[in-house]
Design a protein around this motif. Structure first.
Motif, PDB file in Angstrom:
ATOM      1  N   TRP A 168      53.595  54.882  22.188  1.00 31.29           N
ATOM      2  CA  TRP A 168      53.939  56.272  21.879  1.00 31.29           C
ATOM      3  C   TRP A 168      53.104  57.209  22.734  1.00 31.29           C
ATOM      4  N   MET A 169      53.741  58.280  23.195  1.00 29.35           N
ATOM      5  CA  MET A 169      53.050  59.274  24.010  1.00 29.35           C
ATOM      6  C   MET A 169      53.305  60.665  23.450  1.00 29.35           C
ATOM      7  N   CYS A 170      52.403  61.563  23.734  1.00 30.24           N
ATOM      8  CA  CYS A 170      52.557  62.954  23.326  1.00 30.24           C
ATOM      9  C   CYS A 170      53.904  63.467  23.838  1.00 30.24           C
ATOM     10  N   PRO A 171      54.722  64.028  22.950  1.00 34.37           N
ATOM     11  CA  PRO A 171      56.033  64.506  23.382  1.00 34.37           C
ATOM     12  C   PRO A 171      55.971  65.744  24.276  1.00 34.37           C
ATOM     13  N   VAL A 172      54.820  66.379  24.355  1.00 36.10           N
ATOM     14  CA  VAL A 172      54.695  67.580  25.188  1.00 36.10           C
ATOM     15  C   VAL A 172      54.186  67.236  26.586  1.00 36.10           C
ATOM     16  N   CYS A 173      53.080  66.474  26.651  1.00 34.95           N
ATOM     17  CA  CYS A 173      52.459  66.244  27.959  1.00 34.95           C
ATOM     18  C   CYS A 173      52.456  64.783  28.406  1.00 34.95           C
ATOM     19  N   GLY A 174      52.846  63.870  27.524  1.00 30.72           N
ATOM     20  CA  GLY A 174      52.907  62.462  27.902  1.00 30.72           C
ATOM     21  C   GLY A 174      51.595  61.707  27.787  1.00 30.72           C
ATOM     22  N   ALA A 175      50.587  62.318  27.182  1.00 29.49           N
ATOM     23  CA  ALA A 175      49.297  61.637  27.009  1.00 29.49           C
ATOM     24  C   ALA A 175      49.439  60.481  26.019  1.00 29.49           C
ATOM     25  N   GLY A 176      48.620  59.458  26.207  1.00 34.90           N
ATOM     26  CA  GLY A 176      48.624  58.316  25.303  1.00 34.90           C
ATOM     27  C   GLY A 176      47.866  58.607  24.019  1.00 34.90           C
ATOM     28  N   LYS A 177      47.991  57.701  23.068  1.00 37.36           N
ATOM     29  CA  LYS A 177      47.339  57.875  21.766  1.00 37.36           C
ATOM     30  C   LYS A 177      45.827  58.048  21.884  1.00 37.36           C
ATOM     31  N   GLU A 178      45.237  57.457  22.916  1.00 39.84           N
ATOM     32  CA  GLU A 178      43.783  57.532  23.074  1.00 39.84           C
ATOM     33  C   GLU A 178      43.305  58.952  23.357  1.00 39.84           C
ATOM     34  N   GLU A 179      44.226  59.836  23.697  1.00 43.22           N
ATOM     35  CA  GLU A 179      43.866  61.231  23.985  1.00 43.22           C
ATOM     36  C   GLU A 179      43.948  62.126  22.750  1.00 43.22           C
ATOM     37  N   PHE A 180      44.173  61.540  21.582  1.00 41.01           N
ATOM     38  CA  PHE A 180      44.292  62.315  20.347  1.00 41.01           C
ATOM     39  C   PHE A 180      43.035  62.211  19.506  1.00 41.01           C
ATOM     40  N   THR A 181      42.730  63.302  18.814  1.00 44.21           N
ATOM     41  CA  THR A 181      41.578  63.375  17.927  1.00 44.21           C
ATOM     42  C   THR A 181      42.052  63.809  16.545  1.00 44.21           C
ATOM     43  N   LYS A 182      41.524  63.151  15.528  1.00 43.42           N
ATOM     44  CA  LYS A 182      41.860  63.518  14.151  1.00 43.42           C
ATOM     45  C   LYS A 182      41.315  64.905  13.849  1.00 43.42           C
ATOM     46  N   ILE A 183      42.136  65.727  13.196  1.00 43.74           N
ATOM     47  CA  ILE A 183      41.675  67.075  12.831  1.00 43.74           C
ATOM     48  C   ILE A 183      41.763  67.276  11.329  1.00 43.74           C
TER      49      ILE A 183
END
Length: 52
Positions: free
Chosen positions: A37-52
């Motif tokens: 799965w990738m960010c639907p906006v920029c295509g970044a992978g899950k590793e680029e996400f931070t819990k908020i």
């Protein structure tokens, strides 16, 4: 459910809504997203996400 923010573009993944455009149903936790799965906006992978 916890939300996750893309560190690249700021997109917020909300498990309550899922990612309809990516065929991810509502109620899917971030941890349950496929590794591909990738960010639907920029295509970044899950590793680029931070819990908020």
């Amino acid at each position: 459910m916890e939300q996750w923010k893309c560190n690249i573009c700021g997109y917020i993944y909300n498990p309550e809504t899922g990612d309809p455009e990516g065929d991810i149903p509502a109620g899917t936790s971030f941890e349950s997203l496929p590794d591909s799965w990738m960010c639907p906006v920029c295509g970044a992978g899950k590793e680029e996400f931070t819990k908020i």
